[in-house]
Scaffold this motif. Sequence first.
Motif, PDB file in Angstrom:
ATOM      1  N   GLU A 255     -26.799   4.165 -42.542  1.00  0.00           N
ATOM      2  CA  GLU A 255     -28.218   4.308 -42.916  1.00  0.00           C
ATOM      3  C   GLU A 255     -28.467   5.657 -43.595  1.00  0.00           C
ATOM      4  OE1 GLU A 255     -31.042   2.724 -40.282  1.00  0.00           O
ATOM      5  OE2 GLU A 255     -32.729   3.725 -41.258  1.00  0.00           O
ATOM      6  N   SER A 256     -27.831   6.698 -43.050  1.00  0.00           N
ATOM      7  CA  SER A 256     -28.032   8.030 -43.619  1.00  0.00           C
ATOM      8  C   SER A 256     -27.471   8.103 -45.052  1.00  0.00           C
ATOM      9  CB  SER A 256     -27.375   9.040 -42.675  1.00  0.00           C
ATOM     10  OG  SER A 256     -27.062  10.195 -43.341  1.00  0.00           O
ATOM     11  N   ARG A 259     -29.771   6.201 -47.273  1.00  0.00           N
ATOM     12  CA  ARG A 259     -31.056   6.891 -47.456  1.00  0.00           C
ATOM     13  C   ARG A 259     -30.922   8.069 -48.424  1.00  0.00           C
ATOM     14  NH1 ARG A 259     -35.378   5.619 -44.986  1.00  0.00           N
ATOM     15  NH2 ARG A 259     -34.343   4.686 -43.191  1.00  0.00           N
ATOM     16  N   VAL A 283     -33.986   0.669 -45.787  1.00  0.00           N
ATOM     17  CA  VAL A 283     -33.894   1.916 -46.557  1.00  0.00           C
ATOM     18  C   VAL A 283     -34.465   1.763 -47.968  1.00  0.00           C
ATOM     19  CG1 VAL A 283     -32.279   3.529 -47.628  1.00  0.00           C
ATOM     20  CG2 VAL A 283     -31.912   2.787 -45.267  1.00  0.00           C
TER      21      VAL A 283
END
Length: 346
Positions: A255-256, A259, A283
């Motif tokens: 996810e990071s 993102r 995201v």
Amino acid sequence: MKLPRQFFKPLAIGAPAPYRELPVRLERMIHFVPPHLEKMRAKVPDIAKQVDVVLGNLEDAIPSDAKEAARKGFIEMAKATDFGSTGLWTRINCLNSPWVLDDIIEIVSEIGNKLDVIMLPKVEGAWDIHYLDQLLAQLEARHSIEKPILIHAILETAEGVKNVEEIAAASPRMHGMSLGPADLAASRAMKTTRVGGGHPDYKVLADPDGDKPRIGYQQDLWHYTVGKMVDACAANGIKPFYGPFGDFADLAACESQFRNAFLQGCVGAWSLHPTQIEIAKRVFSPDPGEVAFALKILEAMPDGAGAVMIDGKMQDDATWKQAKVIVDLARIVAAKDPEMGKAYGL
Ligand code: GLV
Ligand code: MG
């Protein structure tokens, strides 16, 4: 360089005219399917309802002895499925492989009118795009294909990164580009065996402070390349994507990474595992709070000019444009996903 007046001419008599603007499509995740596996093909009608793009993968991760089965399986699943507004893409084998010519010839002849985009791996320069562009035009003419099949390049060699601007500008058939961190790491001799994401040793160390333990902050290994790719794509009106994230168990790191790419300007990423579909949806759909604030900016500055204060923050022509990017994207998401539409108040 080709003369501007020739740029938008079809490259074969009878081929459809190239697009002047890309079709407006929601492409938050490009979902990879290995089409040689019957069990995976059987899931495609269901998957097509959950994702924005279904991609039949013919290249890496498909064993050499299954390349032909993958091509046939992709054609079969393309014929058998109603994709609705979901995009249908394939990743063909690279241009110096023994499979690629048949990939292109068979796929265009069998399902050319259903196929939206061909993803071309290991693109090194504009010459790779020119080759595929010409061949596609010839095949489109031969098979009476009605709309141009677009090309999406994977940016995954050092030479490709060096030539990224020429690649982005190579043809009106260019749809966009994805960062391929695995092949790129190999091509650059980066010292990581991971597929995307950070590395614990790539960090900046805080200054010493007496006997206190030194804090180190991990940095984004892909920041430079994503930034370079986003600029090349944005300058040419095509779309940048983050590619694969290989650690399926580490949802937070995936996810990071997604993102960071989203914030830098990417419009989507690859999903290689079902859990990554939801991450990409979350995201790459704008945050409802951001959309609400962006709507306030557009309402406060109907003609996009001048300056106003909203919630103590200065807004001007530039923030109006930023707000418009977010609201335009939210409208496309809302059209596909009524739940998100409600959350956005659109
Ligand atoms: C994708 O193809 C990659 O090499 O990361
Ligand atoms: Mg690759």
